[in-house]
Design an enzyme around this catalytic site. Structure first.
Site, PDB file in Angstrom:
ATOM      1  N   ASP A  32       0.834  -1.204   0.000  1.00  0.00           N
ATOM      2  CA  ASP A  32       0.000   0.000   0.000  1.00  0.00           C
ATOM      3  C   ASP A  32       0.867   1.252   0.000  1.00  0.00           C
ATOM      4  O   ASP A  32       1.979   1.242   0.525  1.00  0.00           O
ATOM      5  CB  ASP A  32      -0.905  -0.039   1.245  1.00  0.00           C
ATOM      6  CG  ASP A  32      -2.066   0.933   1.141  1.00  0.00           C
ATOM      7  OD1 ASP A  32      -2.309   1.471   0.035  1.00  0.00           O
ATOM      8  OD2 ASP A  32      -2.732   1.156   2.161  1.00  0.00           O
ATOM      9  N   ASN A  34       1.303   3.424  -2.886  1.00  0.00           N
ATOM     10  CA  ASN A  34       1.824   3.874  -4.188  1.00  0.00           C
ATOM     11  C   ASN A  34       1.266   5.249  -4.570  1.00  0.00           C
ATOM     12  O   ASN A  34       1.988   6.103  -5.077  1.00  0.00           O
ATOM     13  CB  ASN A  34       1.430   2.892  -5.300  1.00  0.00           C
ATOM     14  CG  ASN A  34       2.034   1.523  -5.122  1.00  0.00           C
ATOM     15  OD1 ASN A  34       2.948   1.356  -4.334  1.00  0.00           O
ATOM     16  ND2 ASN A  34       1.521   0.547  -5.855  1.00  0.00           N
ATOM     17  N   THR A  78     -10.616  -7.168  -5.227  1.00  0.00           N
ATOM     18  CA  THR A  78     -11.953  -7.163  -5.857  1.00  0.00           C
ATOM     19  C   THR A  78     -12.611  -5.792  -5.679  1.00  0.00           C
ATOM     20  O   THR A  78     -13.551  -5.473  -6.399  1.00  0.00           O
ATOM     21  CB  THR A  78     -12.851  -8.254  -5.216  1.00  0.00           C
ATOM     22  OG1 THR A  78     -12.716  -8.194  -3.784  1.00  0.00           O
ATOM     23  CG2 THR A  78     -12.481  -9.640  -5.693  1.00  0.00           C
ATOM     24  N   ASN A  80     -10.763  -2.918  -5.899  1.00  0.00           N
ATOM     25  CA  ASN A  80      -9.997  -1.910  -6.642  1.00  0.00           C
ATOM     26  C   ASN A  80     -10.649  -1.507  -7.970  1.00  0.00           C
ATOM     27  O   ASN A  80     -10.270  -0.491  -8.563  1.00  0.00           O
ATOM     28  CB  ASN A  80      -8.556  -2.387  -6.896  1.00  0.00           C
ATOM     29  CG  ASN A  80      -7.687  -2.348  -5.656  1.00  0.00           C
ATOM     30  OD1 ASN A  80      -6.736  -3.110  -5.518  1.00  0.00           O
ATOM     31  ND2 ASN A  80      -7.981  -1.440  -4.730  1.00  0.00           N
ATOM     32  N   TRP A  81     -11.653  -2.257  -8.420  1.00  0.00           N
ATOM     33  CA  TRP A  81     -12.372  -1.859  -9.639  1.00  0.00           C
ATOM     34  C   TRP A  81     -13.099  -0.534  -9.438  1.00  0.00           C
ATOM     35  O   TRP A  81     -13.501   0.121 -10.393  1.00  0.00           O
ATOM     36  CB  TRP A  81     -13.392  -2.931 -10.046  1.00  0.00           C
ATOM     37  CG  TRP A  81     -12.787  -4.257 -10.380  1.00  0.00           C
ATOM     38  CD1 TRP A  81     -12.760  -5.362  -9.592  1.00  0.00           C
ATOM     39  CD2 TRP A  81     -12.105  -4.622 -11.589  1.00  0.00           C
ATOM     40  NE1 TRP A  81     -12.105  -6.395 -10.224  1.00  0.00           N
ATOM     41  CE2 TRP A  81     -11.692  -5.975 -11.457  1.00  0.00           C
ATOM     42  CE3 TRP A  81     -11.791  -3.949 -12.771  1.00  0.00           C
ATOM     43  CZ2 TRP A  81     -11.002  -6.658 -12.458  1.00  0.00           C
ATOM     44  CZ3 TRP A  81     -11.089  -4.627 -13.770  1.00  0.00           C
ATOM     45  CH2 TRP A  81     -10.712  -5.948 -13.600  1.00  0.00           C
ATOM     46  N   ARG A 206      -5.166  -2.204   8.723  1.00  0.00           N
ATOM     47  CA  ARG A 206      -6.326  -3.060   8.437  1.00  0.00           C
ATOM     48  C   ARG A 206      -5.908  -4.097   7.408  1.00  0.00           C
ATOM     49  O   ARG A 206      -4.904  -3.919   6.710  1.00  0.00           O
ATOM     50  CB  ARG A 206      -7.527  -2.240   7.962  1.00  0.00           C
ATOM     51  CG  ARG A 206      -7.243  -1.324   6.812  1.00  0.00           C
ATOM     52  CD  ARG A 206      -8.480  -0.578   6.329  1.00  0.00           C
ATOM     53  NE  ARG A 206      -8.103   0.318   5.257  1.00  0.00           N
ATOM     54  CZ  ARG A 206      -7.791   1.599   5.422  1.00  0.00           C
ATOM     55  NH1 ARG A 206      -7.847   2.143   6.624  1.00  0.00           N
ATOM     56  NH2 ARG A 206      -7.419   2.339   4.394  1.00  0.00           N
TER      57      ARG A 206
HETATM   58  C1  FPP Z   1      -2.194   0.173  -3.168  1.00  0.00           C
HETATM   59  O1  FPP Z   1      -1.656   1.478  -3.113  1.00  0.00           O
HETATM   60  C2  FPP Z   1      -1.615  -0.508  -4.313  1.00  0.00           C
HETATM   61  C3  FPP Z   1      -2.333  -1.102  -5.316  1.00  0.00           C
HETATM   62  C4  FPP Z   1      -3.786  -1.128  -5.365  1.00  0.00           C
HETATM   63  C5  FPP Z   1      -1.638  -1.717  -6.448  1.00  0.00           C
HETATM   64  C6  FPP Z   1      -0.490  -2.604  -6.089  1.00  0.00           C
HETATM   65  C7  FPP Z   1       0.324  -2.743  -7.276  1.00  0.00           C
HETATM   66  C8  FPP Z   1       1.655  -2.681  -7.337  1.00  0.00           C
HETATM   67  C9  FPP Z   1       2.564  -2.590  -6.207  1.00  0.00           C
HETATM   68  C10 FPP Z   1       2.283  -2.651  -8.636  1.00  0.00           C
HETATM   69  C11 FPP Z   1       2.564  -3.818  -9.374  1.00  0.00           C
HETATM   70  C12 FPP Z   1       2.472  -5.180  -8.854  1.00  0.00           C
HETATM   71  C13 FPP Z   1       2.875  -6.214  -9.588  1.00  0.00           C
HETATM   72  C14 FPP Z   1       2.702  -7.597  -9.137  1.00  0.00           C
HETATM   73  C15 FPP Z   1       3.508  -5.997 -10.887  1.00  0.00           C
HETATM   74  P1  FPP Z   1      -2.644   2.681  -3.258  1.00  0.00           P
HETATM   75  O2  FPP Z   1      -2.778   3.017  -4.688  1.00  0.00           O
HETATM   76  O3  FPP Z   1      -3.940   2.378  -2.587  1.00  0.00           O
HETATM   77  O4  FPP Z   1      -1.893   3.811  -2.493  1.00  0.00           O
HETATM   78  P2  FPP Z   1      -2.552   4.980  -1.643  1.00  0.00           P
HETATM   79  O5  FPP Z   1      -3.232   4.326  -0.464  1.00  0.00           O
HETATM   80  O6  FPP Z   1      -1.380   5.817  -1.240  1.00  0.00           O
HETATM   81  O7  FPP Z   1      -3.502   5.706  -2.526  1.00  0.00           O
END
Ligand code: FPP
Length: 254
Positions: A32, A34, A78, A80-81, A206
């Protein structure tokens, strides 16, 4: 008895690189942060996901030295869509590119890759690549990397229950025989051991529908690091912390 052991591939190692016997055998990670990592740099969220994908390689590569035989990572839930169409499409494209780009390296590093989750909503090209990566690495016996893609713990239990009910209806399973060993045989993770350690990055405490059944007795680490900043050193530290925990599985120490 020494707390050091030989590597899973059987080659003798010195104490500085040999895996700890008492470290976690199965680590599961909720990657989490990114989006926040990208926002802090004034960049779009997908920039953070690309940086996150680069972290995956380092983490997979350090597993043998840490004695981590199974690594399970939460790539897309499921839920994240519900994100914007741009972000969802960008993530799907990233998964396709990641698989195509990493296939040879993962195979060469003796990594066995599996995917868990429901494939129904995934596009045909991505499914084809997932199948190819699973096939390409199926003879490998080093690190078992499981990628959860369109995965939700409740969805997994619901799909498992449906298959179990179908077996009962078909007379293949006696309902009286159903116990807590039965359902796991129908879960996506049926060939994997339960996770010993579940890590979530980015400061959120969580589990967000990740490995609900399997994590009943896992140890948890919620750390502030955003996923694109996560390093093999931090994983090593968390594995050491795990080694000092007292896991009782509900029993009392005698
Ligand atoms: C959650 O961070 C992350 C994701 C929903 C995507 C996870 C994907 C990767 C790490 C990239 C690639 C993975 C592979 C296997 C190639 P967030 O976007 O919810 O972050 P935030 O809470 O700061 O908004």
């Amino acid at each position: 008895m020494s707390s050091w052991q030989k590597s899973d591939r059987g080659d003798a190692q010195d104490a500085s690189s040999a895996p700890r016997v008492d470290g976690p055998r199965h680590v599961a990670i909720i990657m989490d942060g990114n989006g926040r990592w990208a926002q802090a740099r004034g960049r779009p969220r997908l920039f953070g996901h690309h940086a996150g994908a680069r972290r995956v390689r380092e983490v997979v590569e350090c597993c043998p030295a840490l004695g981590v035989k199974y690594l399970t990572i939460f790539a897309f839930s499921t839920e994240n869509w519900k994100r914007t169409q741009v972000e969802v499409a960008g993530l799907m494209s990233l998964f396709r590119r990641y698989i195509a780009k990493e296939m040879k390296a993962l195979a060469a590093k003796n990594v066995r890759v599996r995917f868990i989750g429901d494939r129904v909503r995934l596009d045909a090209k991505l499914i084809q690549l997932m199948d190819a990566l699973e096939r390409e690495t199926e003879a490998n016996d080093g690190t078992h990397l499981t990628i959860a893609l369109n995965y939700g713990g409740r969805d997994e239990v619901a799909r498992a229950t449906k298959r179990l009910a179908q077996d009962v209806a078909a007379g293949k399973l006696d309902p009286e025989s159903v116990d807590e060993e039965t359902l796991p045989r129908y879960l996506d993770t049926h060939v994997l051991p339960d996770p010993d350690l579940v890590i979530r990055t980015s400061g959120e405490a969580r589990i967000s529908n990740f490995l609900l059944w399997q994590s009943a007795y896992a140890e948890y680490e919620f750390i502030d690091t955003l996923w694109p900043d996560f390093t093999s050193e931090e994983l090593a530290r968390l594995c050491r912390n795990y080694g000092s925990r007292d896991r009782r599985f509900g029993a009392v120490k005698t």
